[in-house]
Design a protein around this motif. Structure first.
Motif, PDB file in Angstrom:
ATOM      1  N   ALA A 180       0.981  -1.268   0.037  1.00  0.00           N
ATOM      2  CA  ALA A 180       0.062   0.093   0.053  1.00  0.00           C
ATOM      3  C   ALA A 180       0.757   1.397  -0.101  1.00  0.00           C
ATOM      4  CB  ALA A 180      -0.947   0.158   1.222  1.00  0.00           C
ATOM      5  N   GLU A 181       1.794   1.436   0.947  1.00  0.00           N
ATOM      6  CA  GLU A 181       2.618   2.569   0.856  1.00  0.00           C
ATOM      7  C   GLU A 181       3.510   2.665  -0.200  1.00  0.00           C
ATOM      8  OE1 GLU A 181       2.781   5.266   3.288  1.00  0.00           O
ATOM      9  OE2 GLU A 181       0.792   4.144   4.086  1.00  0.00           O
ATOM     10  N   LEU A 182       4.057   1.708  -0.523  1.00  0.00           N
ATOM     11  CA  LEU A 182       5.015   1.624  -1.751  1.00  0.00           C
ATOM     12  C   LEU A 182       4.229   1.941  -2.966  1.00  0.00           C
ATOM     13  CD1 LEU A 182       7.758   1.283  -2.691  1.00  0.00           C
ATOM     14  CD2 LEU A 182       7.313  -1.147  -3.239  1.00  0.00           C
ATOM     15  N   LEU A 183       2.900   1.300  -3.155  1.00  0.00           N
ATOM     16  CA  LEU A 183       1.878   1.795  -4.452  1.00  0.00           C
ATOM     17  C   LEU A 183       1.763   3.121  -4.411  1.00  0.00           C
ATOM     18  CD1 LEU A 183       0.603   0.853  -6.925  1.00  0.00           C
ATOM     19  CD2 LEU A 183      -1.192   0.226  -5.353  1.00  0.00           C
ATOM     20  N   LYS A 184       1.569   3.906  -3.122  1.00  0.00           N
ATOM     21  CA  LYS A 184       1.327   5.219  -2.958  1.00  0.00           C
ATOM     22  C   LYS A 184       2.442   6.154  -3.597  1.00  0.00           C
ATOM     23  CE  LYS A 184      -0.316   8.793   0.210  1.00  0.00           C
ATOM     24  NZ  LYS A 184      -0.684   9.024   1.365  1.00  0.00           N
ATOM     25  N   GLU A 185       3.579   5.823  -2.946  1.00  0.00           N
ATOM     26  CA  GLU A 185       4.637   6.406  -3.356  1.00  0.00           C
ATOM     27  C   GLU A 185       5.253   6.420  -4.701  1.00  0.00           C
ATOM     28  OE1 GLU A 185       9.432   6.472  -2.397  1.00  0.00           O
ATOM     29  OE2 GLU A 185       8.332   5.230  -1.099  1.00  0.00           O
ATOM     30  N   THR A 186       5.048   5.044  -5.481  1.00  0.00           N
ATOM     31  CA  THR A 186       5.256   4.910  -6.798  1.00  0.00           C
ATOM     32  C   THR A 186       4.333   5.601  -7.557  1.00  0.00           C
ATOM     33  OG1 THR A 186       6.032   2.681  -6.356  1.00  0.00           O
ATOM     34  CG2 THR A 186       5.609   3.157  -8.484  1.00  0.00           C
ATOM     35  N   THR A 187       2.803   5.597  -7.126  1.00  0.00           N
ATOM     36  CA  THR A 187       1.857   6.487  -8.043  1.00  0.00           C
ATOM     37  C   THR A 187       2.197   7.884  -8.221  1.00  0.00           C
ATOM     38  OG1 THR A 187       0.322   4.768  -7.571  1.00  0.00           O
ATOM     39  CG2 THR A 187      -0.447   6.914  -8.339  1.00  0.00           C
ATOM     40  N   GLU A 188       2.425   8.570  -7.002  1.00  0.00           N
ATOM     41  CA  GLU A 188       2.927   9.900  -6.996  1.00  0.00           C
ATOM     42  C   GLU A 188       4.181  10.137  -7.797  1.00  0.00           C
ATOM     43  OE1 GLU A 188       3.546  10.873  -3.031  1.00  0.00           O
ATOM     44  OE2 GLU A 188       1.359  10.612  -2.464  1.00  0.00           O
ATOM     45  N   ALA A 189       5.358   9.246  -7.880  1.00  0.00           N
ATOM     46  CA  ALA A 189       6.287   9.390  -8.680  1.00  0.00           C
ATOM     47  C   ALA A 189       5.957   9.279 -10.182  1.00  0.00           C
ATOM     48  CB  ALA A 189       7.313   8.256  -8.216  1.00  0.00           C
ATOM     49  N   ARG A 190       5.016   8.432 -10.409  1.00  0.00           N
ATOM     50  CA  ARG A 190       4.773   8.136 -11.896  1.00  0.00           C
ATOM     51  C   ARG A 190       4.020   9.575 -12.042  1.00  0.00           C
ATOM     52  NH1 ARG A 190       0.840   5.564 -15.301  1.00  0.00           N
ATOM     53  NH2 ARG A 190       1.822   4.241 -16.780  1.00  0.00           N
ATOM     54  N   ASN A 191       2.960   9.831 -11.586  1.00  0.00           N
ATOM     55  CA  ASN A 191       2.352  11.114 -11.999  1.00  0.00           C
ATOM     56  C   ASN A 191       3.234  12.394 -12.160  1.00  0.00           C
ATOM     57  OD1 ASN A 191      -0.115   9.738 -11.854  1.00  0.00           O
ATOM     58  ND2 ASN A 191      -0.645  10.480  -9.777  1.00  0.00           N
ATOM     59  N   ALA A 192       4.220  12.682 -11.250  1.00  0.00           N
ATOM     60  CA  ALA A 192       5.240  13.656 -11.391  1.00  0.00           C
ATOM     61  C   ALA A 192       5.901  13.340 -12.502  1.00  0.00           C
ATOM     62  CB  ALA A 192       6.086  13.618 -10.273  1.00  0.00           C
TER      63      ALA A 192
END
Length: 772
Positions: A259-271
Motif C-alpha cells: 500500500a505505502e510503496l504503491l502510493k509513493e510509486t503512483t505519486e512518482a509516476r504522476n510527477a
C-alpha cells in the motif's frame, strides 16, 4: 580467427548519453567482497555475438545487424565510481562472459593492460561488442582519472549514447561534471543510475540537467534489495540466494501488500508524466486528451516512447538506480539502453547528405601492434568497409589500403568480410591514418562531398565553417602540463627509444615528445604524474627498454606586459647567391587567452610579397614563440604585427623564416616579461577530524579555498592551487589524514606568477638558489 587484442579509446562529435549512478554500497571495502578464485591472465568467455554454442546464426545478422538495432554507447565515471564493475556485469548478464570479473582481482574484460590490473584503474578506453535481446551494443569503457581525460573526450565523437556511472555518496564529481559539459557541447543526451537524493540533486545542480526518476530504490546500503519501476509500477526483487544477481523477479505493486510503496510509486509516476508532458508536446496532447482524468490508465509503452523522445532531444536526464557491485539493477539498465538511447539512424549528421550513401568514416583511435603494425578504430557513418579495399584519407590527402577488417571484443577480435554504417570497426594496414582523420572511399568522393557542402553553404552562409569542420574532422589535443627528460640505457639504444615514443605518440595524442636544443636530450611531455609514469612503464614492458627519467617539471608559459618594436636584417651569401631580408615588427600583449600568437600584417606590407613569403613568415613567428626568453617555455597571449618587409629577389624562404624568428626573439627580450603557471582546480574529500591540517597544508601551497561543503560525514574542500605546489600531494594527503582523504585535480587555466614567486623560480632554474 581469434587473437589477442590490446587497448582502445575514442573522441568528439554530436552524441547522446545515458548516465548510470551506483549505490553507496558500490564502495564496500575489498576485504568484505565475496571470495573468488584469482584469474591471472585469461577469462572464460562465452559465445561472441551471434554465436550460440557451435552454431552460427545468419552471417549478416552477426556482422551487420539492422541499423535500428545498433546502440553505440560509452561508460563514463569518476575514478573508483564503478564503471568497470558495471561494464563487467553488463557483459556477464548479456552472456558475453561466463564468470564475473573483479577490478581488485585484476581479471576484468576491459581492463586488460598490465598497468590497469596492477593499479585497479582504467587507463585506455576499451571496446566490446555484445547482443542484448536482439540489439547489437557496441560499448566503450573509458578511464576516470583526470590524466586520461582525452580518452573520454575522444569517445564522445563516435558514440550515439553513453552511461555515466556515479557513486551515489559522491554525486557528480569534478571530472564527470566536465564530461557532462562536453556532452552538451556535442549535443548529447543522457540519463542516470543511482541511489537518489544527493546524487539526483547533484545532477540537477552541477550538470544543470532535469532528472527523470524512472526507478525508486528498495532499501539503502546493505539493505538494498531491488528497485521499483516507476513507469510500469512493478517491483524488481533480486534473489538473496543468487550470488551472481542473475535471478530476480518482477512483481506488480498491489494495494493489499504494498500500500505505502504503491502510493509513493503512483505519486512518482504522476510527477514523471507531468514532467515529460512539459517537455514533449506530442505526449502532452495525448495526456490532456485521453488520460487527463486518470494517469493510471496511461499505458507504459506510451510513456516509454515519450521518454525516448525527450532523451533524444536532450531536454532531460532519465535516472535509474542500482548497485553493480551487489549485482542488482544492471539488467533493467540494459533494457533502458536499448529502449531510450538512440540508434545511429536517429542521429542527425548533416554531413551524411553530402556523401549520399558513399563511405564516410572517422578514425578515432590508433593502436600499435608489434605483429600487425598500426590498428585503426573507425566509426562508420555511411557506406561500407571491406578488406582489401582502398580508402582516401581527407586529412592526410593520401590513399591507403585496408588489408584486414576486424570486429573488436576487448582483448579478442574476429575477422569479418565487411561492415556497414552505424558500426565500429578495427582496421589493419593503414600506415598513415591518425586520430581524427576523415575516411572516404576515394578522392573523387571527397571532392563531390565538398561541392555538395559548398552548395548547401551558399543556402546557409552561417554553416560554411561547420561544413568544413565536419569534412576535415580534427581532435582538440590539450597542452601538456608536466615534462621531464628521458634517456635510453645507452646511446646505441636511442633509435629504439625514438621508435617506441613514435608508436606511443600515435596511440596517445596527448603525449608530446621534443628535443631540447641546448642539451640534445629527449623531453617527454604529458598530462600528469600518472600519465608519464604509465608511459615510462609501457616503454619498459612493451619495448624492453630500461629508460631513465629526469626530475618531473611543470610546463610553464611566458608572455609580455608591454608593446615593443624590433628591426632586424639578415644579409648572407651562400655560394654565389646573396640572401637579404629586413624585417620590422611589433609585439604586444592581448587580453584574451591564446596559446598560438595572433599574426597581423600592416597595410604597407606588399601583398605580392606576402603571397610568396607568408608561410615562411608565420613559420618563423611560431618557431620563435616555442621558446621564451625567461625559461625557454612557450610564449602565449601575444599579437605580432609585421610592419615592414623587404626581401631581395632570389632570397630563400628559409632565410626569411630565420630573419623573422630572430627579430621576434629580440623583441621578446626587450619587453617586460611574465611567467605564467598552470593553476589547478582542486577538490579534497576529507573527514571533519582532518579538515584543519588539510586547510593549513593548502595555505602553505599557495592554495585559494573557494568553498567548503558538507557531504554526509565528509567535508568537500574546493579551490585553486598552482600545479608546482601540488606535486607529490597524494603522499602528503595520505600522511595528514591517515589515508582517509581523496582528491581530484583538473587544469583550470594559466595565471601570472607574483613577482616574488617568479624571482624565486628564475633563481632556482639558474642554479642561484642556495641550499640551506
Amino acid at each position: 580467427m581469434f587473437s589477442n587484442l590490446r587497448k582502445f579509446g575514442v573522441n568528439h562529435n554530436k552524441i547522446r548519453i545515458l548516465h548510470i549512478n551506483n549505490m553507496c554500497c558500490s564502495k564496500i571495502k575489498s576485504s568484505l567482497k565475496r571470495l573468488k578464485p584469482y584469474v591471472p591472465l585469461g577469462r572464460n568467455y562465452s559465445s561472441l555475438p551471434g554465436l550460440v554454442g557451435n552454431d552460427i546464426k545468419s552471417l549478416h545478422s552477426i556482422i551487420s545487424p539492422p541499423i535500428a538495432k545498433i546502440r553505440n554507447i560509452g561508460i563514463m565515471a569518476h575514478i573508483d565510481a564503478g564503471k568497470t564493475t558495471t561494464t563487467e556485469r553488463i557483459l556477464y548478464y548479456s552472456g558475453y562472459t561466463r564468470s564475473l570479473g573483479d577490478v581488485d582481482d585484476g581479471d576484468t574484460v576491459t581492463d586488460f593492460m598490465a598497468q590497469e590490473r596492477e593499479r585497479g584503474i582504467t587507463i585506455q578506453s576499451a571496446a566490446v561488442t555484445f547482443d542484448w535481446k536482439g540489439y547489437r551494443v557496441n560499448l566503450i569503457d573509458t578511464p576516470g582519472h583526470v590524466d586520461f581525460t582525452l580518452e573520454v573526450e575522444r569517445c564522445l565523437r563516435v558514440l550515439d549514447g553513453a552511461v555515466a556511472v556515479f557513486d551515489a555518496s559522491a554525486g557528480v564529481e569534478r571530472a564527470r561534471a566536465r564530461a557532462g559539459r562536453n556532452l552538451n557541447i556535442f549535443n548529447s543526451s543522457y540519463f542516470a543510475f543511482c541511489s537518489f537524493k544527493y546524487a539526483v540533486e547533484s545532477i540537477r545542480e552541477k550538470l544543470k540537467a532535469k532528472p527523470l526518476l524512472l526507478q525508486l530504490p528498495l532499501g539503502e546500503g546493505k539493505a538494498f534489495k531491488g528497485v521499483v519501476d516507476v513507469v510500469s509500477k512493478e517491483k524488481l526483487l533480486w534473489n538473496r540466494k543468487s550470488e551472481d544477481g542473475k535471478n530476480f523477479e518482477r512483481k506488480p505493486l498491489l494495494e493489499m501488500s504494498d500500500a505505502e510503496l504503491l502510493k509513493e510509486t503512483t505519486e512518482a509516476r504522476n510527477a514523471l508524466i507531468e514532467q515529460v508532458a512539459d517537455l514533449d508536446d506530442e505526449f502532452a496532447d495525448l495526456v490532456l486528451g485521453e488520460f487527463s482524468e486518470n494517469f493510471d490508465l496511461l499505458p507504459a509503452e506510451k510513456l516509454q516512447t515519450a521518454i525516448h523522445r525527450v532523451t533524444l532531444a536532450q531536454t532531460a536526464v532519465p535516472v535509474l538506480c542500482g548497485s553493480a557491485l551487489k549485482n542488482k539493477g544492471v539488467q533493467p539498465l540494459l533494457d533502458a539502453i536499448t529502449m531510450y538511447l538512440p540508434s545511429p539512424e536517429e542521429r542527425n549528421y548533416e554531413f551524411l547528405q553530402w556523401y549520399k550513401g558513399d563511405l564516410c568514416a572517422l578514425a578515432f583511435k590508433v593502436l600499435h601492434d608489434k605483429q600487425r603494425g598500426p590498428l585503426v578504430f573507425m566509426r562508420i557513418y555511411s557506406g561500407m568497409i571491406k578488406p582489401q579495399s582502398a580508402i582516401y584519407n581527407i586529412n592526410g590527402n593520401c590513399t591507403e589500403r585496408i588489408s584486414r577488417l576486424l570486429l573488436p571484443f576487448a582483448d579478442q577480435h574476429i575477422e569479418i568480410p565487411s561492415l556497414t554504417a552505424g558500426n565500429i570497426a578495427l582496421t589493419v594496414g593503414l600506415k598513415h591514418t591518425a586520430t581524427g582523420d576523415t575516411i572516404v572511399s576515394s578522392k573523387s568522393s571527397a571532392l563531390a562531398a565538398a561541392r555538395q557542402a559548398e552548395r548547401e553553404g551558399e543556402k546557409k552562409p552561417r554553416q560554411n565553417s561547420e561544413a568544413e569542420r565536419l569534412l576535415l574532422a580534427g581532435v582538440e589535443i590539450p597542452e601538456p602540463v608536466f615534462f621531464c627528460t628521458i634517456e635510453p640505457p645507452s646511446v646505441a639504444r636511442q633509435p629504439d627509444l625514438d621508435y617506441a615514443l613514435k608508436c606511443l605518440q600515435r596511440e596517445d595524442p596527448s603525449l608530446k615528445v621534443k628535443l631540447d636544443p641546448d642539451s640534445g636530450q629527449t623531453v617527454l611531455c604529458g598530462m600528469g604524474e600518472l600519465h608519464i609514469e604509465i608511459i615510462h612503464d609501457r616503454i619498459k614492458r612493451e619495448y624492453g627498454l630500461e629508460t631513465y627519467l629526469g626530475p618531473l617539471q611543470v610546463a610553464y608559459r611566458e608572455t609580455i606586459l608591454n608593446a615593443v618594436y624590433a628591426t632586424d636584417t639578415l644579409d648572407r651569401t651562400l655560394g654565389d647567391k646573396r640572401h637579404l631580408v629586413t624585417v620590422e615588427l611589433e609585439v604586444k600583449p592581448i587580453e584574451t587567452s591564446s596559446v598560438t600568437p595572433v599574426i597581423k600584417y600592416a597595410a604597407g606590407v606588399s601583398e605580392d610579397l606576402l603571397k610568396v613569403s607568408q608561410e615562411a613568415i608565420e613559420n618563423g613567428i611560431h618557431s620563435a614563440c616555442l621558446q621564451g626568453p625567461l625559461l625557454g617555455s612557450p610564449v602565449q597571449d601575444v599579437a605580432i604585427t609585421l610592419q615592414s618587409l623587404i626581401i631581395r629577389p632570389g632570397t630563400s624562404t628559409t632565410m626569411i623564416s630565420a630573419c623573422v624568428s630572430r627579430c621576434l626573439q629580440q623583441a621578446l627580450k626587450k619587453a617586460d616579461k611574465q611567467v605564467l603557471e598552470p593553476l589547478m582546480n582542486l577538490e579534497v574529500t576529507v573527514t571533519r577530524d582532518y579538515l584543519s591540517p588539510v586547510l593549513a597544508d593548502l595555505a602553505q601551497r599557495r592554495g585559494t579555498i573557494q568553498e567548503i561543503q558538507t557531504r554526509q560525514e565528509n567535508k568537500i574542500v574546493t579551490g585553486f592551487v598552482p600545479l608546482a605546489e601540488i606535486m607529490g600531494y597524494s603522499t602528503v594527503l595520505r600522511t595528514l589524514t591517515s589515508g582517509s582523504a581523496t582528491f581530484a585535480l583538473e587544469l583550470s587555466n594559466y595565471q601570472a606568477m607574483n613577482p616574488q614567486d617568479q624571482t624565486t623560480l628564475l633563481s632556482r632554474r639558474s642554479g642561484l638558489t642556495q641550499v640551506l
